[in-house]
Design a protein around this motif. Structure first.
Motif, PDB file in Angstrom:
ATOM      1  N   MET A 356      15.198   0.524   5.547  1.00  0.00           N
ATOM      2  CA  MET A 356      15.672  -0.106   4.329  1.00  0.00           C
ATOM      3  C   MET A 356      16.912  -0.940   4.619  1.00  0.00           C
ATOM      4  O   MET A 356      17.882  -0.463   5.197  1.00  0.00           O
ATOM      5  N   GLN A 357      16.844  -2.195   4.241  1.00  0.00           N
ATOM      6  CA  GLN A 357      17.957  -3.102   4.486  1.00  0.00           C
ATOM      7  C   GLN A 357      18.353  -3.817   3.215  1.00  0.00           C
ATOM      8  O   GLN A 357      17.533  -3.989   2.311  1.00  0.00           O
ATOM      9  N   VAL A 358      19.590  -4.226   3.163  1.00  0.00           N
ATOM     10  CA  VAL A 358      20.062  -4.949   1.985  1.00  0.00           C
ATOM     11  C   VAL A 358      20.743  -6.236   2.409  1.00  0.00           C
ATOM     12  O   VAL A 358      21.233  -6.349   3.523  1.00  0.00           O
ATOM     13  N   ASN A 359      20.753  -7.186   1.521  1.00  0.00           N
ATOM     14  CA  ASN A 359      21.629  -8.347   1.664  1.00  0.00           C
ATOM     15  C   ASN A 359      22.864  -8.079   0.824  1.00  0.00           C
ATOM     16  O   ASN A 359      22.752  -7.789  -0.369  1.00  0.00           O
ATOM     17  N   VAL A 360      24.012  -8.169   1.463  1.00  0.00           N
ATOM     18  CA  VAL A 360      25.261  -8.065   0.722  1.00  0.00           C
ATOM     19  C   VAL A 360      26.026  -9.348   0.986  1.00  0.00           C
ATOM     20  O   VAL A 360      26.110  -9.781   2.133  1.00  0.00           O
ATOM     21  N   ALA A 361      26.552  -9.929  -0.070  1.00  0.00           N
ATOM     22  CA  ALA A 361      27.289 -11.177   0.117  1.00  0.00           C
ATOM     23  C   ALA A 361      28.442 -10.933   1.072  1.00  0.00           C
ATOM     24  O   ALA A 361      29.198  -9.980   0.917  1.00  0.00           O
TER      25      ALA A 361
END
Lengths: 534, 183
Positions: A356-361
């Protein structure tokens, strides 16, 4: 996101040069609240050199002991070695001296609106990161620092490598308190309404549920002793004790690393390489050798990095702790997650594991940040869905289950038309998207399955593309552009009309979502978006 | 909690339902939107740039043909064909480069063979640049570049007359300010 360089705006005028010769790194050394780093910092900065030198000396001793280097006072080799040793010692001395000088010059402070870092003797630098620009605050503990119980606090603002400040080194508890304080301030700065009583919230936190007195004095911030904390008791509990959500057993990590394309490659390539060496096959080694080394080092490296993986929640942030040698901890503010992806390589399907991966600004997930966008290196389906529900509380979990495993036409999903099979003989059945009230769910991948979630209000722009072949087949691709990161939501090979409809409708949906967020920020209940975990 | 694409959510303030159908962007036709073409002078400027790039190669190839090897004329011919194709391509590209200012977003369309349609919400713009190279300046052209938090948003509009570009930049900046949304 900041279009300014973090230096240069704001409070620069308010700073003043501290007089030289101040001592004590614990207490503010002047009225403005500037603080020093831990006195061991210079040693650690030169730490790599020290280890190198120690290794060098040791290797000399080895030579002595095993008699490979012929002894004797006037042996030319030995005298060369002495000169080398002297040079090494001098270099170390200079390095440590330089590090000591730069430690003397370095100061940081937690001011009312920004965290400031001043460094440099000749070339002075004053880095200044406003709280409302902070994207994340991480704790980094390199191996040597860990031996001394020290940590680096790394403050990241949006906008690339220039927009981060490394506060190094601080002792462990202080680093944690500083991290928590900065996170709190960043949150308060981003919820303008809560500001009025935000002061109360801040003091509340820095005094802390753990009963630790605030080490970094809340300079300038009114202490407001009587101010009532705004959050509910549940949230306060979640704040005080970081709640561990997921702990990944190392056994599972190792197992997942074995059931991985890289491992399969190694399993084939290593015997081949060995055979090539033994049987003297020409041309195999130069090709396979570097590939084996590269893939192997990378694979083992990520295993080492993700060992002891632990995901916990404290208030509105997720914290990740991981690492076998270098203990790393990073934070993901829940409110800043731009997109989430679950990915399942083919060999993990039998185990029901997901990455599971996320994009974080502001966190780009590459280079120095590698893996900082990872919420789960290998989680079970239920774990992954629980984390998903935490990151985007409005997620429809039934739909999510269909998104991760489904194929072909499914309720809610708009898939690729049959004509897509010419471009996409296998995965066209997986391709598709669904729209919920809050997010676009993108489904894809044939061997390695992926599912992505992008909230309407987080879409930066939408792009519709169509090449000549797609034009003949009446297809088009839609990209929902997110901030840079591992999650790239592309819905390929939709029917052209369907793609146009998606982009057109998304205009309205995204605008409405942005307005809702705006209203929530400026209006009523800042915490409703993230109810405590159930 | 969440309904799916086909089912309009009754209680939630879904945008498309109450606000009429909203703008319908499409790859073909204008579908009632105010699509604006960029200046045809952009084609001239790009053609000149193309010819200036190809000219040295054509000259070199021609020189070889005259002095050394006659077959090098083939190279000259190929370059001429390339130039013709390039000119045709540039005219088409410029003709199909349009943008439309919608209430909430700016939409940009480009390409004929490889088509792209980008929509960038005003509230997502971080900043707007205006750029003009030496050749474009001679033709009184400038490009407006729209930056979001993602470098891959790809919102630039080349070939606007300088005054128009300036006005567009101002409008975009003003809308960006009034509709700005946090990340």
């Amino acid at each position: 996101m900041s279009e300014h360089h973090p230096d240069g705006d704001g409070l620069r005028a308010a700073t003043h040069t501290p007089a030289p010769g101040e001592t004590s790194d614990r207490t503010p050394d002047d009225g403005a609240g500037w603080q020093r780093f831990h006195p061991l910092t210079p040693l650690l900065r030169g730490g790599v050199m020290l280890v190198g030198a120690a290794g060098y000396v040791l290797s000399q001793q080895f030579d002595r002991i095993f008699g490979t280097a012929p002894g004797g006072e006037d042996d030319p080799i030995m005298s060369h070695l002495r000169i080398a040793a002297a040079i090494t010692a001098a270099v170390i001395a200079v390095t440590v001296l330089g590090a000591w000088l730069s430690w003397r010059a370095a100061r940081f402070r937690v001011s009312p609106h920004a965290v400031e870092l001043r460094t440099g003797i000749l070339f002075r630098q004053h880095r200044h990161i406003r709280y409302d620009r902070i994207q994340s605050v991480d704790i980094v503990r390199p191996l040597i620092a860990r031996l001394f119980g020290l940590s680096e606090v790394r403050v990241v603002a949006a906008g690339g490598a220039d927009s981060r400040a490394a506060l190094a080194y601080l002792d462990g508890t202080r680093a944690h308190d500083l991290r928590d304080e900065l996170m709190d301030r960043a949150e308060a700065a981003n919820a303008p309404v809560a500001r009025a009583d935000g002061a109360g919230e801040l003091t509340d936190t820095s005094v802390g549920a753990q009963g630790v007195p605030p080490l970094a004095p809340a300079d300038g911030t009114p202490a407001a002793p009587g101010a009532a904390p705004t959050s509910t008791s549940a949230a306060a509990a979640a704040r005080g004790i970081p709640l561990v959500l997921v702990r990944i057993p190392n056994a599972r990590l190792v197992q997942s690393a074995l059931f991985h394309g890289a491992a399969v490659f190694l399993a084939i390539a290593i015997p081949l390489t060995v055979a090539a060496v033994l049987l003297d096959w020409p041309g195999v080694l130069p090709v396979l050798g570097p590939a084996v080394l590269g893939v192997g080092a990378n694979h083992i490296g990520s295993l080492v990095k993700n060992a002891n993986f632990e995901l916990s929640q404290a208030r509105d942030t997720l914290k990740v702790r991981r690492g076998l040698t270098d203990l790393r901890s990073s934070t993901v503010p829940l409110g800043r997650v731009q997109a989430v992806q679950m990915r399942q390589p083919l060999l993990w399907r039998a185990f029901g594991w997901w990455r599971m991966q996320v994009n974080v600004a502001g966190v780009h997930g590459a280079g120095d940040d590698e893996g900082e966008d990872l919420l789960l290196p290998v989680g079970e389906t239920e774990e992954a869905l629980a984390v998903l529900a935490l990151v985007f509380p409005d997620t429809d979990l039934d739909l999510a289950r269909r998104a991760i495993a489904g194929e072909g036409p499914q309720p809610g999903f708009v898939g690729a038309p049959r004509s897509a099979r010419w471009l996409d003989p296998r995965s066209w059945q997986r391709r598709g998207y669904a729209v919920t009230d809050h997010a676009v769910v993108v489904r894809g991948g044939w061997l390695a399955r992926t599912a992505q979630w992008v909230p309407h209000g987080r879409i930066q722009s939408a792009r519709l593309t169509q090449g000549p072949l797609e034009r003949r087949l009446g297809l088009a691709d839609v990209t929902l552009v997110s901030t840079p990161g591992s999650v790239v939501p592309v819905i390929a090979h939709l029917a052209a009309g369907e793609a146009e409809r998606l982009v057109s409708e998304q205009i309205g949906r995204s605008a409405a979502a942005r307005r809702r967020t705006g209203a929530r920020r400026a209006g009523t209940a800042p915490d409703l978006a993230h109810p405590p975990i159930s | 909690m969440s309904e799916t694409a086909g089912v309009p959510a009754a209680p939630a303030p879904q945008a498309p339902a109450p606000q009429a159908p909203g703008p319908q962007v499409a790859m073909d036709g204008d579908s009632g939107l105010p699509w604006v073409h960029v200046s045809p002078r952009l084609a001239t400027a790009r053609t000149i740039a193309l010819l200036l790039t190809l000219l040295p190669f054509a000259l070199a190839s021609g020189a070889v043909a005259v002095f050394l090897w006659r077959w090098a004329w083939v190279g000259v011919a190929a370059l001429a064909l390339l130039a013709l194709w390039g000119i045709w391509l540039i005219r088409r590209q410029v003709a199909f480069l349009t943008y439309a200012e919608l209430p909430e977003e700016i939409a940009i369309r480009r390409g004929r063979m490889f088509r792209t349609l980008v929509t960038v919400p005003y509230g997502r713009m971080q900043y707007v640049d205006m750029q003009s190279g030496p050749l474009a300046r001679r033709f009184g052209l400038a490009s407006v570049e729209i930056h979001t938090a993602s470098p891959s948003s790809g919102g630039d509009i080349p070939g606007l007359p300088v005054a128009e570009a300036e006005a567009l930049r101002e409008r975009l900046a003003a809308r960006g300010e009034s509709q700005r949304a946090g990340l």
